[in-house]
Motif scaffolding. Structure first.
Motif, PDB file in Angstrom:
ATOM      1  N   ASN A  46       0.997  -1.322   0.049  1.00  0.00           N
ATOM      2  CA  ASN A  46       0.106   0.059  -0.020  1.00  0.00           C
ATOM      3  C   ASN A  46       0.913   1.479  -0.136  1.00  0.00           C
ATOM      4  O   ASN A  46       0.575   2.257  -0.710  1.00  0.00           O
ATOM      5  N   LYS A  47       2.224   1.214   0.845  1.00  0.00           N
ATOM      6  CA  LYS A  47       2.563   2.466   0.573  1.00  0.00           C
ATOM      7  C   LYS A  47       3.715   2.652  -0.582  1.00  0.00           C
ATOM      8  O   LYS A  47       3.617   3.593  -1.018  1.00  0.00           O
ATOM      9  N   ILE A  48       4.039   1.504  -1.309  1.00  0.00           N
ATOM     10  CA  ILE A  48       4.482   1.761  -2.485  1.00  0.00           C
ATOM     11  C   ILE A  48       3.645   2.073  -3.480  1.00  0.00           C
ATOM     12  O   ILE A  48       3.886   2.986  -4.475  1.00  0.00           O
ATOM     13  N   ALA A  49       2.269   1.511  -3.394  1.00  0.00           N
ATOM     14  CA  ALA A  49       1.350   2.141  -4.478  1.00  0.00           C
ATOM     15  C   ALA A  49       0.910   3.436  -4.204  1.00  0.00           C
ATOM     16  O   ALA A  49       0.691   4.195  -5.410  1.00  0.00           O
ATOM     17  N   ALA A  50       1.078   3.992  -3.062  1.00  0.00           N
ATOM     18  CA  ALA A  50       0.754   5.337  -2.891  1.00  0.00           C
ATOM     19  C   ALA A  50       1.927   6.241  -3.118  1.00  0.00           C
ATOM     20  O   ALA A  50       1.540   7.637  -3.540  1.00  0.00           O
ATOM     21  N   ALA A  51       3.045   5.911  -3.306  1.00  0.00           N
ATOM     22  CA  ALA A  51       4.295   6.877  -3.510  1.00  0.00           C
ATOM     23  C   ALA A  51       4.143   7.463  -5.004  1.00  0.00           C
ATOM     24  O   ALA A  51       4.443   8.597  -4.833  1.00  0.00           O
ATOM     25  N   ALA A  53       1.545   8.305  -6.591  1.00  0.00           N
ATOM     26  CA  ALA A  53       0.727   9.400  -6.631  1.00  0.00           C
ATOM     27  C   ALA A  53       1.098  10.699  -5.996  1.00  0.00           C
ATOM     28  O   ALA A  53       0.859  11.718  -6.367  1.00  0.00           O
ATOM     29  N   LYS A  54       1.921  10.380  -4.523  1.00  0.00           N
ATOM     30  CA  LYS A  54       2.380  11.565  -4.195  1.00  0.00           C
ATOM     31  C   LYS A  54       3.398  12.350  -4.634  1.00  0.00           C
ATOM     32  O   LYS A  54       3.420  13.523  -4.798  1.00  0.00           O
ATOM     33  N   ILE A  55       4.308  11.597  -5.611  1.00  0.00           N
ATOM     34  CA  ILE A  55       5.192  12.362  -6.411  1.00  0.00           C
ATOM     35  C   ILE A  55       4.729  13.022  -7.433  1.00  0.00           C
ATOM     36  O   ILE A  55       4.884  14.313  -7.652  1.00  0.00           O
ATOM     37  N   PHE A  56       3.575  12.384  -8.132  1.00  0.00           N
ATOM     38  CA  PHE A  56       2.610  13.112  -9.241  1.00  0.00           C
ATOM     39  C   PHE A  56       2.220  14.459  -8.788  1.00  0.00           C
ATOM     40  O   PHE A  56       2.206  15.388  -9.184  1.00  0.00           O
ATOM     41  N   ASP A  57       1.605  14.301  -7.488  1.00  0.00           N
ATOM     42  CA  ASP A  57       0.829  15.506  -6.754  1.00  0.00           C
ATOM     43  C   ASP A  57       1.618  16.377  -6.426  1.00  0.00           C
ATOM     44  O   ASP A  57       1.463  17.699  -6.840  1.00  0.00           O
ATOM     45  N   SER A  58       3.047  16.177  -6.125  1.00  0.00           N
ATOM     46  CA  SER A  58       3.949  17.294  -5.887  1.00  0.00           C
ATOM     47  C   SER A  58       4.463  17.805  -6.993  1.00  0.00           C
ATOM     48  O   SER A  58       4.938  19.153  -6.928  1.00  0.00           O
ATOM     49  N   ALA A  59       4.879  17.260  -7.886  1.00  0.00           N
ATOM     50  CA  ALA A  59       5.074  17.772  -9.261  1.00  0.00           C
ATOM     51  C   ALA A  59       4.172  18.775  -9.867  1.00  0.00           C
ATOM     52  O   ALA A  59       4.417  19.915 -10.446  1.00  0.00           O
ATOM     53  N   VAL A  60       2.705  18.279  -9.978  1.00  0.00           N
ATOM     54  CA  VAL A  60       1.648  19.177 -10.479  1.00  0.00           C
ATOM     55  C   VAL A  60       1.547  20.597  -9.574  1.00  0.00           C
ATOM     56  O   VAL A  60       1.428  21.536  -9.956  1.00  0.00           O
ATOM     57  N   TYR A  61       1.799  20.204  -8.330  1.00  0.00           N
ATOM     58  CA  TYR A  61       1.636  21.444  -7.388  1.00  0.00           C
ATOM     59  C   TYR A  61       2.725  22.381  -7.667  1.00  0.00           C
ATOM     60  O   TYR A  61       2.475  23.648  -7.788  1.00  0.00           O
ATOM     61  N   GLY A  62       3.972  21.849  -7.794  1.00  0.00           N
ATOM     62  CA  GLY A  62       5.057  22.786  -8.257  1.00  0.00           C
ATOM     63  C   GLY A  62       5.152  23.408  -9.597  1.00  0.00           C
ATOM     64  O   GLY A  62       5.438  24.400  -9.559  1.00  0.00           O
TER      65      GLY A  62
END
Length: 118
Positions: A46-51, A53-62
């Motif tokens: 679950n942690k690996i699957a969520a990683a 998405a978090k990277i993508f979210d951070s990139a979009v935010y930036g």
């Protein structure tokens, strides 16, 4: 002889029960270990699957932050360099006013389209 045979049978039965008991305990212990390992694997998956998405979210935010900041800061700096009552400032104000009006008109058209489609 019969007493000795009965005693031997009882001893053998006790040994068998003890062996079975140890085997059952080992099996339960192994099963508990498998369950624990399975739960740990599920948490890790679950942690690996969520990683990503978090990277993508951070990139979009930036990216959005950078575009927004760059646009607004540049516009503010340009307006500070220009005379406050000049034609350039009048053009900025009029352009901004018309852009807001057109944006509201576009939103209204989209809302009407969504109501008729639904």
């Amino acid at each position: 002889m019969s007493t000795q045979t009965t005693t031997e049978t009882k001893v053998e039965a006790t040994i068998e029960k003890a062996a079975e008991s140890k085997a059952v305990k080992k099996t339960r212990s192994a099963l508990a270990g498998v369950k624990k390992g399975s739960a740990a694997a599920k948490r890790t998956a679950n942690k690996i699957a969520a990683a990503p998405a978090k990277i993508f979210d951070s990139a979009v935010y930036g990216a959005c932050y950078g575009v927004s900041y760059g646009t607004v800061f540049t516009a503010l700096m340009v307006t500070k360099l220009l005379p406050s009552k000049g034609q350039a400032m009048k053009g900025f104000h009029d352009g901004a006013r018309v852009a807001r009006k057109d944006f509201k008109t576009q939103e209204a058209k989209q809302a009407i389209t969504e109501k008729t489609v639904a």
